[in-house]
Write a protein that holds these residues in place. Structure first.
Motif, PDB file in Angstrom:
ATOM      1  N   THR A  86       0.840  -1.212   0.000  1.00  0.00           N
ATOM      2  CA  THR A  86       0.000   0.000   0.000  1.00  0.00           C
ATOM      3  C   THR A  86       0.876   1.263   0.000  1.00  0.00           C
ATOM      4  O   THR A  86       0.498   2.266  -0.588  1.00  0.00           O
ATOM      5  CB  THR A  86      -0.982   0.063   1.207  1.00  0.00           C
ATOM      6  N   LEU A  87       2.025   1.204   0.659  1.00  0.00           N
ATOM      7  CA  LEU A  87       2.903   2.388   0.667  1.00  0.00           C
ATOM      8  C   LEU A  87       3.471   2.653  -0.725  1.00  0.00           C
ATOM      9  O   LEU A  87       3.569   3.805  -1.167  1.00  0.00           O
ATOM     10  CB  LEU A  87       4.059   2.213   1.672  1.00  0.00           C
ATOM     11  N   ASP A  90       0.605   4.102  -2.561  1.00  0.00           N
ATOM     12  CA  ASP A  90       0.226   5.403  -2.002  1.00  0.00           C
ATOM     13  C   ASP A  90       1.177   6.512  -2.462  1.00  0.00           C
ATOM     14  O   ASP A  90       0.752   7.621  -2.776  1.00  0.00           O
ATOM     15  CB  ASP A  90       0.224   5.309  -0.468  1.00  0.00           C
ATOM     16  N   ASP A  94       0.048   9.788  -4.370  1.00  0.00           N
ATOM     17  CA  ASP A  94       0.268  11.083  -3.710  1.00  0.00           C
ATOM     18  C   ASP A  94       1.445  11.860  -4.302  1.00  0.00           C
ATOM     19  O   ASP A  94       1.784  12.933  -3.802  1.00  0.00           O
ATOM     20  CB  ASP A  94       0.533  10.870  -2.201  1.00  0.00           C
ATOM     21  N   ARG A  99       9.753   9.401   1.770  1.00  0.00           N
ATOM     22  CA  ARG A  99       9.083   8.347   2.553  1.00  0.00           C
ATOM     23  C   ARG A  99      10.136   7.784   3.500  1.00  0.00           C
ATOM     24  O   ARG A  99      11.223   7.457   3.082  1.00  0.00           O
ATOM     25  CB  ARG A  99       8.546   7.263   1.599  1.00  0.00           C
ATOM     26  N   GLU A 152      -8.921   3.912  -0.688  1.00  0.00           N
ATOM     27  CA  GLU A 152      -8.093   4.783  -1.540  1.00  0.00           C
ATOM     28  C   GLU A 152      -8.930   5.367  -2.681  1.00  0.00           C
ATOM     29  O   GLU A 152      -8.750   6.514  -3.076  1.00  0.00           O
ATOM     30  CB  GLU A 152      -6.897   4.006  -2.109  1.00  0.00           C
ATOM     31  N   LYS A 176      -9.108   2.717   4.506  1.00  0.00           N
ATOM     32  CA  LYS A 176      -7.729   2.683   3.994  1.00  0.00           C
ATOM     33  C   LYS A 176      -6.702   2.306   5.067  1.00  0.00           C
ATOM     34  O   LYS A 176      -5.662   1.748   4.745  1.00  0.00           O
ATOM     35  CB  LYS A 176      -7.345   4.003   3.303  1.00  0.00           C
ATOM     36  N   THR A 177      -6.980   2.610   6.319  1.00  0.00           N
ATOM     37  CA  THR A 177      -5.970   2.390   7.363  1.00  0.00           C
ATOM     38  C   THR A 177      -6.450   1.466   8.488  1.00  0.00           C
ATOM     39  O   THR A 177      -5.781   0.497   8.839  1.00  0.00           O
ATOM     40  CB  THR A 177      -5.546   3.742   7.987  1.00  0.00           C
ATOM     41  N   GLN A 214      -4.657   7.006  12.180  1.00  0.00           N
ATOM     42  CA  GLN A 214      -4.730   7.825  10.958  1.00  0.00           C
ATOM     43  C   GLN A 214      -5.107   9.274  11.273  1.00  0.00           C
ATOM     44  O   GLN A 214      -4.576  10.191  10.655  1.00  0.00           O
ATOM     45  CB  GLN A 214      -5.703   7.222   9.937  1.00  0.00           C
ATOM     46  N   ASP A 217      -1.955  10.713  12.316  1.00  0.00           N
ATOM     47  CA  ASP A 217      -1.088  10.899  11.132  1.00  0.00           C
ATOM     48  C   ASP A 217      -1.500  12.158  10.368  1.00  0.00           C
ATOM     49  O   ASP A 217      -0.657  12.948   9.946  1.00  0.00           O
ATOM     50  CB  ASP A 217      -1.201   9.669  10.228  1.00  0.00           C
ATOM     51  N   ASP A 218      -2.790  12.345  10.220  1.00  0.00           N
ATOM     52  CA  ASP A 218      -3.292  13.499   9.469  1.00  0.00           C
ATOM     53  C   ASP A 218      -3.038  14.807  10.221  1.00  0.00           C
ATOM     54  O   ASP A 218      -2.903  15.869   9.613  1.00  0.00           O
ATOM     55  CB  ASP A 218      -4.800  13.328   9.188  1.00  0.00           C
ATOM     56  N   LYS A 231       8.666  12.718   6.505  1.00  0.00           N
ATOM     57  CA  LYS A 231       7.855  13.153   5.368  1.00  0.00           C
ATOM     58  C   LYS A 231       7.806  14.677   5.494  1.00  0.00           C
ATOM     59  O   LYS A 231       8.114  15.221   6.551  1.00  0.00           O
ATOM     60  CB  LYS A 231       6.411  12.611   5.456  1.00  0.00           C
ATOM     61  N   LYS A 241      -5.724  16.600  -0.226  1.00  0.00           N
ATOM     62  CA  LYS A 241      -6.310  15.599   0.663  1.00  0.00           C
ATOM     63  C   LYS A 241      -6.972  16.308   1.844  1.00  0.00           C
ATOM     64  O   LYS A 241      -6.305  17.002   2.621  1.00  0.00           O
ATOM     65  CB  LYS A 241      -5.193  14.670   1.161  1.00  0.00           C
TER      66      LYS A 241
HETATM   67  C1  IPE Z   1      -2.227   6.308   4.390  1.00  0.00           C
HETATM   68  O1  IPE Z   1      -2.521   7.534   3.955  1.00  0.00           O
HETATM   69  C2  IPE Z   1      -2.259   5.454   3.203  1.00  0.00           C
HETATM   70  C3  IPE Z   1      -2.286   4.031   3.395  1.00  0.00           C
HETATM   71  C4  IPE Z   1      -3.097   3.410   4.173  1.00  0.00           C
HETATM   72  C5  IPE Z   1      -1.343   3.324   2.554  1.00  0.00           C
HETATM   73  P1  IPE Z   1      -1.464   8.688   3.832  1.00  0.00           P
HETATM   74  O2  IPE Z   1      -1.286   9.081   2.407  1.00  0.00           O
HETATM   75  O3  IPE Z   1      -1.867   9.740   4.794  1.00  0.00           O
HETATM   76  O4  IPE Z   1      -0.116   8.036   4.328  1.00  0.00           O
HETATM   77  P2  IPE Z   1       1.274   8.795   4.355  1.00  0.00           P
HETATM   78  O5  IPE Z   1       1.046  10.070   5.103  1.00  0.00           O
HETATM   79  O6  IPE Z   1       1.651   9.026   2.933  1.00  0.00           O
HETATM   80  O7  IPE Z   1       2.187   7.854   5.086  1.00  0.00           O
END
Ligand code: IPE
Ligand code: IPE
Ligand code: MG
Ligand code: MG
Length: 330
Positions: A86-87, A90, A94, A99, A152, A176-177, A214, A217-218, A231, A241
């Motif tokens: 997924t990375l 992603d 994005d 990364r 996604e 997604k997460t 998540q 993370d956001d 990042k 986003k």
């Molecule tokens: C997470 O979203 C995506 C997945 C679940 C692969 P993000 O786009 O916010 O993740 P980062 O910030 O690029 O790691």
């Protein structure tokens, strides 16, 4: 709020033998006849990563009395392969330039190679899952891959959508997460042949933990230390986003500010000064505080999901992880 006694560093060191076994398993399985597959996959796997999903599997299995080393190492490898796939995808979607503190595979080998190697890793994970020979594990993993793809796609659908509701945002991140994080915990319970009630408790704990993860993370995207995060800040805004801190400010700011924010969303060329102004505005409107509180609420709910387990080192470790996901800086 339930307090935890175990510290996060202790959790990692408690399981370092099994974590090393999972690393060895990952390397053992990454032996394609096609050299480019190994090169790209090895590159991203060697670039670090917290390995939080395998760790959750180990602790969840132990909490339910599961100790089968072969199953645990294979399960951990499967989860990390799915996550890595997924990375890779992603970062293409994005347009990521960084990364884990270094260039993403797409910058070195191109988008096409990243997508194809991501596909390879997804398929490798599912082919390993079949070897586990547990029907429930297979269905759960396959469903999770479907959910992640849907997440996604839904996110893509709402790119640059200024009217994105908090409810739809939560649906996106659940898919997604949180789905894979939830499955990491459930998979541990399945490996341990746990009763349905324990499966359900761990599935729910993992879901809420994933939501907290998540949302945090956001939020880090607007408040972290660039170097620690690995990042760059403000990436979500640049990519169009729409995440929780942004949803909050859009719903609370003045019309003139909303017009200014609209111009920044999805704009590749904004300046560091714009980002600074945006972060100052978010701070003034309490948007960062609001998102962090939402993450904390999910983390607290995750802990409550473990009410039916009696107190133990493993339950406390899961509490420590629930604290960690909202306190982390990368
Ligand atoms: C997470 O979203 C995506 C997945 C679940 C692969 P993000 O786009 O916010 O993740 P980062 O910030 O690029 O790691
Ligand atoms: C990054 O996940 C993608 C998201 C779901 C935000 P992690 O933060 O677990 O990534 P690594 O593996 O530690 O780099
Ligand atoms: Mg991304
Ligand atoms: Mg992000």
């Amino acid at each position: 709020m339930i307090e935890n006694i175990v510290e996060i560093d202790q959790v990692w060191s408690e399981h370092k033998v099994l974590m090393s076994a999972i690393e060895a398993e990952i390397r053992k399985e990454l032996r394609s006849e096609v050299e480019l597959v190994n090169k790209v996959a090895q590159y991203i796997i060697d670039s670090g990563g917290k390995r939080i999903r395998p760790l959750l599997l180990i602790i969840s299995a132990h909490l339910c009395g599961g100790t089968d080393k072969a199953l645990i190492t294979m399960g951990g490898g499967i989860l990390e392969f799915i996550h890595t796939a997924t990375l890779l995808h992603d970062d293409v979607i994005d347009n990521a330039e960084i990364r884990r503190g270094i260039s993403p595979a797409r910058v070195l080998w191109g988008n096409q190679a990243s997508i194809l190697v991501g596909d390879y890793l997804y398929t490798l994970a599912l082919s390993l899952a079949v070897k586990i020979d547990k029907y429930e594990a297979n269905t759960v993993l396959a469903d999770t891959c479907l959910k992640m793809a849907e997440g996604e796609i839904l996110q893509l659908n709402h790119n640059n959508d200024l009217n994105l509701s908090e409810q739809t945002y939560l649906q996106i991140i659940e898919h997604k997460t949180a789905s894979l994080i939830s499955t990491s915990c459930l998979f541990g319970a399945i490996i341990a042949d746990a009763p349905e009630v324990e499966n359900e408790a761990l599935r729910s704990y993992g879901k809420n933990l994933g939501m907290a993860f998540q949302v945090a993370d956001d939020t880090l995207d607007y408040m972290a230390d660039n170097d620690r995060l690995g990042k760059s800040l403000g990436e979500d805004l640049k990519e169009g986003k729409i995440t929780l801190p942004l949803i909050h400010i859009l719903q609370n700011c003045k019309d003139s500010e909303r017009i200014w924010i609209e111009k920044l969303i999805g704009n590749e060329d904004f300046f560091p000064d714009d980002l600074k102004k945006m972060i100052d505005l978010m701070t003034a409107y309490g948007s960062i505080r609001y998102a962090l509180k939402r993450a904390q609420d999910f983390s607290d709910t995750a802990k409550q999901d473990l009410d039916s387990f009696s107190d133990s080192l493993h339950r406390q470790s899961l509490f420590a992880l629930a604290d960690y996901v909202v306190q982390r800086d990368h």
